[in-house]
Motif scaffolding. Structure first.
Motif, PDB file in Angstrom:
ATOM      1  N   ARG A 179       0.781  -1.348   0.109  1.00 49.90           N
ATOM      2  CA  ARG A 179      -0.024  -0.019  -0.044  1.00 49.90           C
ATOM      3  C   ARG A 179       0.861   1.152   0.030  1.00 49.90           C
ATOM      4  NH1 ARG A 179      -4.958   1.080   4.309  1.00 49.90           N
ATOM      5  NH2 ARG A 179      -5.716   2.989   3.462  1.00 49.90           N
ATOM      6  N   TYR A 180       0.744   2.180  -0.725  1.00 49.66           N
ATOM      7  CA  TYR A 180       1.465   3.396  -1.078  1.00 49.66           C
ATOM      8  C   TYR A 180       0.927   4.682  -0.573  1.00 49.66           C
ATOM      9  CZ  TYR A 180       3.594  -0.186  -4.136  1.00 49.66           C
ATOM     10  OH  TYR A 180       4.070  -1.163  -4.763  1.00 49.66           O
ATOM     11  N   ARG A 181       1.553   5.652  -0.553  1.00 50.23           N
ATOM     12  CA  ARG A 181       0.939   7.008  -0.425  1.00 50.23           C
ATOM     13  C   ARG A 181       2.155   8.101  -1.082  1.00 50.23           C
ATOM     14  NH1 ARG A 181       2.310   7.736   6.016  1.00 50.23           N
ATOM     15  NH2 ARG A 181       4.568   7.277   6.146  1.00 50.23           N
ATOM     16  N   VAL A 182       1.650   9.007  -1.526  1.00 52.87           N
ATOM     17  CA  VAL A 182       2.262  10.129  -2.488  1.00 52.87           C
ATOM     18  C   VAL A 182       2.163  11.345  -1.902  1.00 52.87           C
ATOM     19  CG1 VAL A 182      -0.006  10.157  -4.158  1.00 52.87           C
ATOM     20  CG2 VAL A 182       2.540  10.824  -4.890  1.00 52.87           C
ATOM     21  N   LYS A 183       2.999  12.304  -2.158  1.00 51.03           N
ATOM     22  CA  LYS A 183       2.944  13.782  -1.880  1.00 51.03           C
ATOM     23  C   LYS A 183       3.666  14.537  -2.809  1.00 51.03           C
ATOM     24  CE  LYS A 183       6.657  13.580   1.396  1.00 51.03           C
ATOM     25  NZ  LYS A 183       7.354  13.848   2.673  1.00 51.03           N
ATOM     26  N   ILE A 184       3.286  15.605  -3.075  1.00 48.78           N
ATOM     27  CA  ILE A 184       3.671  16.471  -4.349  1.00 48.78           C
ATOM     28  C   ILE A 184       3.912  18.045  -3.890  1.00 48.78           C
ATOM     29  CG2 ILE A 184       3.514  17.284  -6.524  1.00 48.78           C
ATOM     30  CD1 ILE A 184       0.956  15.130  -6.872  1.00 48.78           C
ATOM     31  N   ARG A 185       4.987  18.379  -4.233  1.00 47.32           N
ATOM     32  CA  ARG A 185       5.462  20.064  -4.238  1.00 47.32           C
ATOM     33  C   ARG A 185       5.849  20.632  -5.396  1.00 47.32           C
ATOM     34  NH1 ARG A 185      10.938  19.963  -0.487  1.00 47.32           N
ATOM     35  NH2 ARG A 185      12.293  18.753  -1.936  1.00 47.32           N
ATOM     36  N   ALA A 186       5.794  21.811  -5.470  1.00 44.62           N
ATOM     37  CA  ALA A 186       6.332  22.579  -6.838  1.00 44.62           C
ATOM     38  C   ALA A 186       7.380  23.652  -6.658  1.00 44.62           C
ATOM     39  CB  ALA A 186       5.002  23.361  -7.182  1.00 44.62           C
ATOM     40  N   THR A 187       7.949  24.002  -7.670  1.00 45.56           N
ATOM     41  CA  THR A 187       8.978  25.060  -7.777  1.00 45.56           C
ATOM     42  C   THR A 187       8.763  25.701  -9.012  1.00 45.56           C
ATOM     43  OG1 THR A 187      11.233  25.539  -7.465  1.00 45.56           O
ATOM     44  CG2 THR A 187      10.659  23.530  -8.774  1.00 45.56           C
ATOM     45  N   ASP A 188       9.591  26.804  -9.391  1.00 38.96           N
ATOM     46  CA  ASP A 188       9.852  27.632 -10.738  1.00 38.96           C
ATOM     47  C   ASP A 188       9.935  26.703 -12.000  1.00 38.96           C
ATOM     48  OD1 ASP A 188       9.711  29.911 -12.262  1.00 38.96           O
ATOM     49  OD2 ASP A 188      11.920  29.679 -12.148  1.00 38.96           O
ATOM     50  N   ASN A 189       9.517  27.249 -13.025  1.00 34.13           N
ATOM     51  CA  ASN A 189       9.920  26.616 -14.240  1.00 34.13           C
ATOM     52  C   ASN A 189      10.067  27.536 -15.407  1.00 34.13           C
ATOM     53  OD1 ASN A 189      10.549  24.492 -15.917  1.00 34.13           O
ATOM     54  ND2 ASN A 189       8.330  24.463 -16.923  1.00 34.13           N
ATOM     55  N   GLY A 190      10.902  28.685 -15.006  1.00 31.22           N
ATOM     56  CA  GLY A 190      11.092  29.915 -15.804  1.00 31.22           C
ATOM     57  C   GLY A 190      10.297  30.982 -15.915  1.00 31.22           C
ATOM     58  N   CYS A 191       9.364  31.116 -14.805  1.00 31.67           N
ATOM     59  CA  CYS A 191       8.564  32.304 -14.656  1.00 31.67           C
ATOM     60  C   CYS A 191       8.701  33.070 -13.336  1.00 31.67           C
ATOM     61  CB  CYS A 191       7.177  31.986 -14.874  1.00 31.67           C
ATOM     62  SG  CYS A 191       6.569  30.872 -16.274  1.00 31.67           S
ATOM     63  N   LEU A 192       8.010  33.938 -13.160  1.00 32.89           N
ATOM     64  CA  LEU A 192       8.348  34.540 -11.922  1.00 32.89           C
ATOM     65  C   LEU A 192       7.793  34.073 -10.596  1.00 32.89           C
ATOM     66  CD1 LEU A 192       7.197  38.265 -13.249  1.00 32.89           C
ATOM     67  CD2 LEU A 192       9.451  37.314 -13.096  1.00 32.89           C
ATOM     68  N   VAL A 193       8.537  32.793 -10.149  1.00 31.55           N
ATOM     69  CA  VAL A 193       8.099  32.179  -9.244  1.00 31.55           C
ATOM     70  C   VAL A 193       9.608  31.778  -8.504  1.00 31.55           C
ATOM     71  CG1 VAL A 193       7.390  29.819  -8.536  1.00 31.55           C
ATOM     72  CG2 VAL A 193       6.147  31.181 -10.663  1.00 31.55           C
ATOM     73  N   SER A 194       9.264  31.542  -7.080  1.00 31.37           N
ATOM     74  CA  SER A 194      10.387  31.348  -6.294  1.00 31.37           C
ATOM     75  C   SER A 194      10.938  29.728  -6.891  1.00 31.37           C
ATOM     76  CB  SER A 194       9.947  31.051  -4.962  1.00 31.37           C
ATOM     77  OG  SER A 194      11.078  30.458  -4.020  1.00 31.37           O
ATOM     78  N   THR A 195      12.421  29.929  -6.710  1.00 32.67           N
ATOM     79  CA  THR A 195      13.322  28.728  -7.179  1.00 32.67           C
ATOM     80  C   THR A 195      13.169  27.726  -6.124  1.00 32.67           C
ATOM     81  OG1 THR A 195      15.323  29.821  -6.637  1.00 32.67           O
ATOM     82  CG2 THR A 195      14.542  30.024  -8.917  1.00 32.67           C
TER      83      THR A 195
END
Length: 286
Positions: A179-195
Motif C-alpha cells: 500500500r502506497y502514499r504520495v505527496k507532491i510539491r512545486a517550484t519555478d519553471n522559468g517564470c516569476l516564481v520562487s526557485t
C-alpha cells in the motif's frame, strides 16, 4: 554591534498573500528596540509595521504583513535599531517579492488505479498564487513510498521523481502486496516564481491492498444491514399485533342464532314459564 539586526533579516511570503519578516535579537541587549518600515516603490514613503512579533521582554523580533501583492514588485525595508529612544543604527534591504514566496501545495491530488493494469495515474492542479496563472510556470517533485507493514515484514521504500512539467504522473511499479502514499510539491519553471521548493501536499494513500480492504468491508457490511432490516420488520410486526389486540372489536348487530342456539333459547323460556305457574299456584294455596 551586538544586538543589532544587520544580519539574519529574513522575509517569507506564504499562503499567497501573507508575509513574515524576522531578525536576530541579542538576548543580552535588554534596552534595545527595533522598528521596521517598508514600501513597494521608491517614490512612496515608508510605512511602519502594524503587527509586531515580540519576545518575552517585549522586544520586537519580527513583523506580520497581510494582503501582500507579489506581481513584478520589489520591496524596500528599513529597520531602525534604537537604545533608550535614540536611533543607533539603520539597516536597509531590497527584496524581490516573488523570490521569497513559499509556494502552497499543489491542489486536488488524486490517484486512479486501473483494475486491469499494474499502474496508477497521479493527477494534480498547480499551487495557488496571486501572480502566476499559466500551468507551464511550475515543475513538480513527486515522492512515493510504500506503507510499512510489520506483520508482512514489508519495509519502507521510496521513489522520487523531480522536474515533472505536466500535471500527471503514472506510477507503474505497483505491487499487490503493498500500500502506497504520495505527496507532491512545486517550484519555478522559468517564470516569476520562487526557485525554492514549496510545501508538500497532504499524503494520499493508494494501492491494491486498499481496494481489497474496501471489498472485504462491503462483504461484512451487507449481511449486517440485511440482519438489521429483518430485525426491524419483526419488531414492527409484533408491535402491530399488540396494538390490534388492544382495540375492542365492534359487536355484530345482525348476528343470527344458529338452530342449536334457537332450541336452547326456546327450552329456557318454557322452563321459566312453568316455574312462574308453579309459583303462582303455591301462592294461591297459601
Amino acid at each position: 554591534m551586538n544586538g543589532t539586526a544587520t544580519e539574519n533579516f529574513v522575509c517569507v511570503i506564504f499562503n499567497v498573500s501573507f508575509m513574515n519578516c524576522t531578525w536576530h535579537v541579542d538576548s543580552s541587549s535588554g534596552d534595545i528596540q527595533y522598528f521596521l518600515y517598508w514600501k513597494t516603490s521608491r517614490k512612496e514613503d515608508f510605512s511602519g509595521c502594524q503587527n509586531y512579533i515580540k519576545d518575552g521582554y517585549g522586544r520586537h523580533t519580527g513583523c506580520r504583513f497581510q494582503n501582500v501583492t507579489i506581481e513584478k514588485k520589489r520591496a524596500y525595508f528599513l529597520l531602525n535599531v534604537s537604545r533608550s529612544g535614540q536611533n543607533i543604527q539603520s539597516y536597509k534591504k531590497t527584496i524581490i517579492l516573488h523570490e521569497i514566496e513559499k509556494l502552497t501545495p499543489p491542489l486536488n491530488v488524486t490517484v486512479n488505479c486501473a483494475k486491469d493494469s499494474h499502474g496508477c495515474e497521479i493527477r494534480w492542479q498547480p499551487p495557488r498564487t496571486s501572480h502566476v496563472k499559466r500551468h507551464s510556470c511550475f515543475k513538480y517533485e513527486v515522492a512515493i513510498e510504500n506503507k510499512v507493514d510489520h506483520e508482512k515484514d514489508i519495509k519502507t521504500t521510496s521513489k522520487t521523481e523531480r522536474n515533472i512539467t505536466g500535471n500527471s504522473y503514472v506510477f507503474g511499479s505497483i505491487s499487490a502486496e503493498k500500500r502506497y502514499r504520495v505527496k507532491i510539491r512545486a517550484t519555478d519553471n522559468g517564470c516569476l516564481v520562487s526557485t525554492s521548493w514549496g510545501e508538500w501536499s497532504t499524503p494520499i494513500e493508494f494501492g491494491t491492498e486498499q481496494l481489497t480492504s474496501t471489498t472485504s468491508y462491503m462483504i461484512f457490511l451487507i449481511p449486517l444491514l440485511t440482519a438489521s432490516l429483518v430485525l426491524f420488520l419483526c419488531t414492527v410486526s409484533i408491535y402491530l399485533k399488540k396494538t390490534s389486540a388492544a382495540i375492542p372489536q365492534p359487536r355484530n348487530l345482525f348476528h343470527e342464532l344458529s338452530p342449536v342456539d334457537f332450541q336452547t333459547e326456546n327450552k329456557n323460556q318454557l322452563i321459566k314459564h312453568e316455574t312462574e305457574e308453579i309459583t303462582t299456584i303455591t301462592e294461591e294455596v297459601t
